[in-house]
Design an enzyme around this catalytic site. Structure first.
Site, PDB file in Angstrom:
ATOM      1  N   ASP A  20      -8.006  48.057 -14.477  1.00 14.70           N
ATOM      2  CA  ASP A  20      -7.495  46.731 -14.132  1.00 14.70           C
ATOM      3  C   ASP A  20      -8.255  46.201 -12.904  1.00 14.70           C
ATOM      4  O   ASP A  20      -8.338  46.884 -11.872  1.00 14.70           O
ATOM      5  CB  ASP A  20      -5.989  46.879 -13.821  1.00 14.70           C
ATOM      6  CG  ASP A  20      -5.280  45.550 -13.689  1.00 14.70           C
ATOM      7  OD1 ASP A  20      -5.728  44.570 -14.304  1.00 14.70           O
ATOM      8  OD2 ASP A  20      -4.259  45.505 -12.970  1.00 14.70           O
ATOM      9  N   HIS A  21      -8.803  45.024 -13.012  1.00 16.84           N
ATOM     10  CA  HIS A  21      -9.499  44.366 -11.885  1.00 16.84           C
ATOM     11  C   HIS A  21     -10.623  45.200 -11.271  1.00 16.84           C
ATOM     12  O   HIS A  21     -10.700  45.334 -10.046  1.00 16.84           O
ATOM     13  CB  HIS A  21      -8.514  43.959 -10.784  1.00 16.84           C
ATOM     14  CG  HIS A  21      -7.574  42.886 -11.201  1.00 16.84           C
ATOM     15  ND1 HIS A  21      -7.932  41.560 -11.288  1.00 16.84           N
ATOM     16  CD2 HIS A  21      -6.280  42.943 -11.600  1.00 16.84           C
ATOM     17  CE1 HIS A  21      -6.898  40.848 -11.716  1.00 16.84           C
ATOM     18  NE2 HIS A  21      -5.882  41.667 -11.922  1.00 16.84           N
TER      19      HIS A  21
ATOM     20  N   ASP B 274     -13.799  41.986 -12.974  1.00 17.10           N
ATOM     21  CA  ASP B 274     -13.240  40.744 -12.458  1.00 17.10           C
ATOM     22  C   ASP B 274     -14.241  40.103 -11.502  1.00 17.10           C
ATOM     23  O   ASP B 274     -14.262  40.391 -10.309  1.00 17.10           O
ATOM     24  CB  ASP B 274     -11.902  41.044 -11.759  1.00 17.10           C
ATOM     25  CG  ASP B 274     -11.265  39.781 -11.208  1.00 17.10           C
ATOM     26  OD1 ASP B 274     -11.885  38.701 -11.309  1.00 17.10           O
ATOM     27  OD2 ASP B 274     -10.149  39.878 -10.672  1.00 17.10           O
TER      28      ASP B 274
ATOM     29  N   HIS C 140      -0.277  36.904  -9.323  1.00 17.34           N
ATOM     30  CA  HIS C 140       0.171  38.287  -9.154  1.00 17.34           C
ATOM     31  C   HIS C 140       1.355  38.387  -8.190  1.00 17.34           C
ATOM     32  O   HIS C 140       1.503  37.549  -7.311  1.00 17.34           O
ATOM     33  CB  HIS C 140      -0.985  39.139  -8.611  1.00 17.34           C
ATOM     34  CG  HIS C 140      -2.094  39.323  -9.607  1.00 17.34           C
ATOM     35  ND1 HIS C 140      -3.327  38.756  -9.472  1.00 17.34           N
ATOM     36  CD2 HIS C 140      -2.129  40.007 -10.778  1.00 17.34           C
ATOM     37  CE1 HIS C 140      -4.087  39.088 -10.506  1.00 17.34           C
ATOM     38  NE2 HIS C 140      -3.384  39.852 -11.320  1.00 17.34           N
ATOM     39  N   GLY C 141       2.148  39.424  -8.361  1.00 19.29           N
ATOM     40  CA  GLY C 141       3.221  39.713  -7.410  1.00 19.29           C
ATOM     41  C   GLY C 141       4.547  39.092  -7.801  1.00 19.29           C
ATOM     42  O   GLY C 141       4.718  38.557  -8.906  1.00 19.29           O
TER      43      GLY C 141
ATOM     44  N   GLY D 299      -0.682  38.491 -14.197  1.00 18.72           N
ATOM     45  CA  GLY D 299       0.414  37.939 -13.402  1.00 18.72           C
ATOM     46  C   GLY D 299       1.589  37.542 -14.270  1.00 18.72           C
ATOM     47  O   GLY D 299       2.208  36.496 -14.060  1.00 18.72           O
ATOM     48  N   ALA D 300       1.918  38.387 -15.250  1.00 17.97           N
ATOM     49  CA  ALA D 300       2.885  37.974 -16.275  1.00 17.97           C
ATOM     50  C   ALA D 300       4.244  38.676 -16.168  1.00 17.97           C
ATOM     51  O   ALA D 300       4.990  38.729 -17.147  1.00 17.97           O
ATOM     52  CB  ALA D 300       2.276  38.187 -17.658  1.00 17.97           C
TER      53      ALA D 300
ATOM     54  N   ILE E  36       1.630  43.558 -16.950  1.00 15.58           N
ATOM     55  CA  ILE E  36       2.913  43.710 -16.254  1.00 15.58           C
ATOM     56  C   ILE E  36       2.846  44.859 -15.253  1.00 15.58           C
ATOM     57  O   ILE E  36       2.617  46.012 -15.639  1.00 15.58           O
ATOM     58  CB  ILE E  36       4.053  43.944 -17.273  1.00 15.58           C
ATOM     59  CG1 ILE E  36       4.200  42.711 -18.173  1.00 15.58           C
ATOM     60  CG2 ILE E  36       5.372  44.262 -16.559  1.00 15.58           C
ATOM     61  CD1 ILE E  36       4.845  42.985 -19.504  1.00 15.58           C
ATOM     62  N   ASP E  37       3.028  44.538 -14.005  1.00 20.12           N
ATOM     63  CA  ASP E  37       3.093  45.549 -12.959  1.00 20.12           C
ATOM     64  C   ASP E  37       4.334  45.335 -12.084  1.00 20.12           C
ATOM     65  O   ASP E  37       5.165  46.228 -11.923  1.00 20.12           O
ATOM     66  CB  ASP E  37       1.812  45.493 -12.093  1.00 20.12           C
ATOM     67  CG  ASP E  37       1.737  46.661 -11.121  1.00 20.12           C
ATOM     68  OD1 ASP E  37       2.687  47.465 -11.077  1.00 20.12           O
ATOM     69  OD2 ASP E  37       0.742  46.770 -10.397  1.00 20.12           O
TER      70      ASP E  37
END
Ligand code: G3H
Ligand code: 13P
Ligand code: ZN
Length: 311
Positions: A82-83, A104, A180-181, A214-215, A257-258
């Site tokens: 990721d990223h 990214d 994000h976040g 960012g979901a 999803i994080d």
């Protein structure tokens, strides 16, 4: 079943109007919670690892935990960086067995982003690994920024075709208003996503898989749990589930999803300590945290992503 790339998953997801969940992992309980839910719901999975997570948990430990999940579930699982922000990081993950990487380059100029992404794609494809690129920058959308600055953070649909053709990427993350976040939208405002951009991208690149970062929905139940048990989070607003379902029915094939995993884990552990202040065995508080992740992920697989039964 061995690890797989996301190619087949995305093809089926695009055609079927659903999306694959890409969940960030950094320890055993998170991996177990996610993969147990996916097993029970027979869902394909992307487990993704950020540079920070890889540093925290160690590449080999994560790979071995994911190998264990493969044995336990027999599901199609893709391991994704990721990223990734450099060629070297992507190469290290490819050499170490990841089946997918994100490069990214969204903070670079258009030309530099193409150059870096192309370099990663060449190395990855030579090794049977797929690549996600990013065009447009994910930022919080503030009401008071002027329009041109605001628009600058969204993906420009006119650039996507050229970007995809010149880089050879297998999927593309675009910016349509998520961030994000936990603090995605201003309290008191109505969350809005630029579905017009997604529609235009879909029209220009028919059949091409799009990724939504960012979901997280920033599930209110867990924010409440944190605040009721000694936490102090300000109003946190995520992406409404109906918007995610709409995106999944369109060209979006991967939903990241994080934050929802972090909130589920932290809320559950805070509650546990509040109710059991004398306990100190990590298994006692990690067990309900893992169970909360499992149920939260099950809910996403069925009600948000629609990928249950698709493994
Ligand atoms: O996109 C960001 C992910 O939530 C990963 O976050 O870099 O703190 O592991 P992290
Ligand atoms: P959230 O912070 O909304 O969970 O987004 C995670 C993400 O996009 C990881 O790449
Ligand atoms: Zn992201």
């Amino acid at each position: 079943m061995p690890l797989v790339t996301s190619t087949e998953m995305f093809k089926k997801a695009y055609e079927g109007g659903y999306s694959i969940g890409a969940f960030n992992v950094n320890n055993m309980e998170i991996i177990q919670g996610i993969t147990e839910a996916a097993k029970e719901e027979n869902a394909p999975l992307i487990l993704q690892v950020s540079a920070g997570a890889r540093k925290y948990a160690n590449h080999t430990y994560l790979m071995k935990l994911i190998e264990a999940a493969l044995i336990e579930t027999d599901l199609p699982i893709c391991v994704h960086l990721d990223h990734g922000d450099t060629f070297e990081l992507c190469k290290s993950c490819i050499d170490g067995g990841f089946t997918s990487v994100m490069i990214d380059g969204s903070h670079h100029s258009f030309e530099d982003n193409i150059k870096l992404t192309r370099e990663v794609v060449e190395y990855a494809h030579d090794h049977g690994v797929v690549v996600e690129g990013e065009l447009g920058r994910l930022e919080g959308v503030e009401d008071d920024v002027n329009v041109s600055a605001e628009d600058a953070s969204y993906t420009n649909p006119e650039q996507v075709q050229e970007f995809v053709e010149r880089t050879g990427v297998d999927s593309l993350a675009i910016a349509i208003g998520t961030s994000h976040g936990a603090y995605k939208f201003k309290p008191g405002t109505k969350p809005q996503l630029r579905f017009d951009i997604l529609e235009e991208v879909e029209r220009l690149l028919p059949g091409f898989p799009i990724v939504l970062h960012g979901a997280s929905s920033v599930i209110p139940e867990f924010v409440k749990m944190i605040n009721e048990h000694g936490g102090n989070m300000p109003d946190a607003i995520g992406v409404p589930e109906d918007m995610l379902r709409k995106a999944a029915s369109m060209a979006v094939c991967k939903i990241n999803i994080d934050s929802d995993l972090r909130l589920a884990m932290t809320g559950t552990i805070r509650k546990y300590f509040d109710e059991n202040p004398s306990h100190f065995d990590p298994r006692q508080y990690l067990k309900p945290a893992r169970a909360a992740i499992k149920e939260m992920v099950r809910h996403k697989l069925i009600n948000v992503l629609g990928c249950n039964g698709k493994a």
